[in-house]
Write an enzyme that holds these catalytic residues in place. Structure first.
Site, PDB file in Angstrom:
ATOM      1  N   CYS A 147      50.162  -5.454  35.758  1.00 15.54           N
ATOM      2  CA  CYS A 147      50.702  -5.528  37.336  1.00 15.54           C
ATOM      3  C   CYS A 147      52.230  -5.462  37.480  1.00 15.54           C
ATOM      4  O   CYS A 147      52.688  -4.044  36.705  1.00 15.54           O
ATOM      5  CB  CYS A 147      50.377  -6.869  38.037  1.00 15.54           C
ATOM      6  N   ASP A 204      41.808   0.959  43.183  1.00 14.91           N
ATOM      7  CA  ASP A 204      43.157  -0.003  43.373  1.00 14.91           C
ATOM      8  C   ASP A 204      43.682   0.520  44.630  1.00 14.91           C
ATOM      9  O   ASP A 204      44.444   1.876  44.569  1.00 14.91           O
ATOM     10  CB  ASP A 204      43.973   0.158  42.160  1.00 14.91           C
ATOM     11  N   HIS A 236      42.625  -3.276  41.278  1.00 10.19           N
ATOM     12  CA  HIS A 236      43.645  -3.895  40.771  1.00 10.19           C
ATOM     13  C   HIS A 236      43.327  -5.020  39.739  1.00 10.19           C
ATOM     14  O   HIS A 236      42.409  -5.694  40.316  1.00 10.19           O
ATOM     15  CB  HIS A 236      44.893  -3.852  41.842  1.00 10.19           C
TER      16      HIS A 236
END
Length: 271
Positions: A147, A204, A236
């Site tokens: 991330c 995502d 994600h």
């Protein structure tokens, strides 16, 4: 039911899923330390195998937006079982504590946005230096991040000429720039010092496929040694086993690809 903080997870990461992976630590040595960096003492978590023959290959593990909470610590333990010295530095420590934020929007605006990329990259250099003094082989230096840390992983691959390999999990590739974030990964495609593997989710919403394709084109134009894998059924944070976003098949495949990438490009053992 335990709260996120009682379980070792950042409050903003709630709700917790039932798929949390907990790595046994019988064969490893793990704990917290402090790393001198830019005039400060930076907290960090590290893990290594109990039995080792000489200096260990090093993997710097870069946190998600949630900081070095239990998931990132477990990533370090998993890497230690694979024979690495894994280190996860607390890269927000000067600006604040992720545990003080109850949700993702306030965490992003109140803390994450205040952390300068230049500060982070310099801190990571000090992590590598610490590793070289504490049983790590700096000639086999690697990095992975998730991330927020996935984006940093791309940037660090263009920052440190000693780096041998990098694996970026669902890190932002394009986007707005600011004083704290003057460049995005797409801007440094021509400057990579090490081969980078990018692992992304086709579902995502925060990283559109258009941005992934833009990055691929930039990498091709730069003739960079890099590869981006997109998992069509994953969103994600598909490796975050503590969140509902976890997609086991994609996470397991990505983990094996990461280990293979490190073995292929991670450098030779020092004599």
């Amino acid at each position: 039911m335990a709260t996120t903080q009682q379980s070792g997870f950042a409050p903003a990461a709630s709700p917790l899923a039932s798929t949390i992976v907990q790595t046994p630590d019988d064969a490893i040595v793990a704990g917290f330390t402090s790393i001198p960096s830019q005039g400060d003492n930076m907290p960090a978590y590290h893990a290594r195998p109990k039995q080792s023959d000489g200096p260990l290959p090093v993997v710097i593990v870069v946190q998600e937006i949630f900081g070095v909470h239990e998931h990132i610590r477990d990533i370090c333990r998993r890497l230690a079982l694979e024979g690495y010295l894994a280190i996860a530095p607390e890269l927000y420590f000067r600006e604040g504590d992720p545990n003080d934020f109850a949700d993702i929007p306030t965490l992003l605006s109140g803390l994450v946005a205040k952390v300068p990329d230049s500060q982070v990259l310099a801190d990571l250099d000090h992590v590598a230096s610490w590793a070289s003094r504490n049983g790590g082989d700096v000639h086999r230096l690697m990095i992975t991040g998730f991330c927020w840390g996935g984006r940093i992983t791309w940037l660090y691959a263009a920052h440190n000429p000693q780096l041998k390999a990098a694996v970026a999990w669902y890190g932002k590739l394009t986007g707005d720039k600011s004083l704290n974030s003057p460049k995005q990964p797409v801007d440094i495609a021509t400057d990579l010092n090490a081969p980078v593997l990018g692992l992304y989710g086709g579902l995502d919403n925060s990283i559109p496929q258009e941005s992934v394709e833009t990055m691929r084109q930039a990498l091709r134009a730069a003739n960079a040694k890099a590869e981006i894998i997109v998992y069509p059924d994953a969103g994600h944070a598909f490796n975050a086993d503590y969140r509902p976003s976890y997609h086991a098949a994609s996470a397991e495949d990505g983990w094996q690809r990461m280990l293979e990438w490190f073995k292929q490009y991670g450098g030779k053992k020092s004599l």
